[in-house]
Write a protein that holds these residues in place. Structure first.
Motif, PDB file in Angstrom:
ATOM      1  N   ASP A  20       0.868  -1.364  -0.160  1.00 45.33           N
ATOM      2  CA  ASP A  20       0.163  -0.195  -0.011  1.00 45.33           C
ATOM      3  C   ASP A  20       0.860   1.078   0.100  1.00 45.33           C
ATOM      4  N   ARG A  21       2.183   1.083  -0.148  1.00 45.96           N
ATOM      5  CA  ARG A  21       3.041   2.243  -0.147  1.00 45.96           C
ATOM      6  C   ARG A  21       3.075   2.848  -1.685  1.00 45.96           C
ATOM      7  N   SER A  22       3.269   4.207  -1.668  1.00 45.41           N
ATOM      8  CA  SER A  22       3.405   4.929  -2.870  1.00 45.41           C
ATOM      9  C   SER A  22       4.227   4.496  -3.688  1.00 45.41           C
ATOM     10  N   PRO A  23       3.987   4.692  -5.023  1.00 42.45           N
ATOM     11  CA  PRO A  23       5.025   4.084  -6.167  1.00 42.45           C
ATOM     12  C   PRO A  23       6.415   4.765  -5.953  1.00 42.45           C
ATOM     13  N   GLU A  24       6.573   6.127  -5.401  1.00 37.22           N
ATOM     14  CA  GLU A  24       7.559   6.663  -5.125  1.00 37.22           C
ATOM     15  C   GLU A  24       8.589   5.805  -4.298  1.00 37.22           C
ATOM     16  N   HIS A  25       8.153   5.191  -3.375  1.00 40.12           N
ATOM     17  CA  HIS A  25       8.730   4.177  -2.434  1.00 40.12           C
ATOM     18  C   HIS A  25       9.649   3.335  -3.162  1.00 40.12           C
ATOM     19  N   TRP A  26       8.857   2.815  -4.157  1.00 38.16           N
ATOM     20  CA  TRP A  26       9.671   1.887  -5.100  1.00 38.16           C
ATOM     21  C   TRP A  26      10.502   2.193  -6.336  1.00 38.16           C
ATOM     22  N   ALA A  27      10.393   3.531  -6.492  1.00 32.24           N
ATOM     23  CA  ALA A  27      11.234   4.081  -7.587  1.00 32.24           C
ATOM     24  C   ALA A  27      12.577   3.415  -7.901  1.00 32.24           C
TER      25      ALA A  27
END
Length: 199
Positions: A84-91
């Motif tokens: 549920d973390r923002s895509p930014e976290h996984w960039a």
């Protein structure tokens, strides 16, 4: 839905793995379950699955270094991040797919179909987070970019250039910036994202 079952490794808590195995029983064939992300590179190298599903919800953390290692050893094996973390976290690792825990079986089918066709996928629930805020909670899109995106999503018959009194060149720049901030590779991907995320 994909024509054939994709083989998968699911990494996460036992309860999440059990839930996903039941939810996706007609979409994937689980070859291995793991509770420790540090084991993923070795397991994936030995098993050679079609996809690796990494569950990063609640207190189950997922060190990015191990996912980078997996990408290095098996660059053609798509990683699906279930979080549920923002895509930014996984960039930093650029996973091929991001899916939200609230997504249903149909959303998973769309995700797996995209991966089977060599495309990336981001859940609409996560993509909408990306448009509103970054990992630190700050606004990602400028006010003007948000206006442009809203017009493109909600008023497809209206030309943003006329409504916002901007040039075609300025509109193109805004679209480019929006696409980059949504981790999309082109204007065509942005248009597709808009079609999939219309209100």
């Amino acid at each position: 839905m994909p024509n054939q079952l994709l083989s998968a490794i699911i990494c996460g808590t036992a309860s999440v793995s059990k839930h996903l195995t039941a939810l996706l029983h007609s979409l994937i064939r689980v070859k291995q379950e793991a509770t420790d992300v540090r084991l993923l590179p070795g397991l994936a190298y030995a098993i050679r699955p079609d996809v690796v599903i990494v569950c990063c919800v609640a207190k189950y953390s997922c060190p990015l270094a191990h996912l980078r290692c997996l990408q290095t050893h098996l660059p053609h094996c798509p990683i699906i991040i279930y979080s549920d973390r923002s895509p930014e976290h996984w960039a930093e690792i650029s996973p091929r797919a991001l899916i939200h825990p609230k997504d249903d079986r149909m959303e998973w089918a769309t995700c797996l179909r995209n991966l089977s066709n060599g495309r990336t996928y981001t859940s609409p629930l996560l993509a909408s987070q990306a448009t509103l805020q970054g990992a630190d909670g700050s606004t990602r899109l400028t006010n003007m970019e948000q206006k442009v995106l809203n017009i493109l999503k909600e008023l497809p018959d209206v030309r943003p250039t006329e409504l916002l009194h901007i040039s075609k060149h300025t509109l193109k720049n805004h679209k480019t910036n929006i696409a980059k901030k949504l981790h999309l590779k082109s204007a065509r991907e942005l248009q597709k994202w808009i079609q999939e995320n219309k209100k």
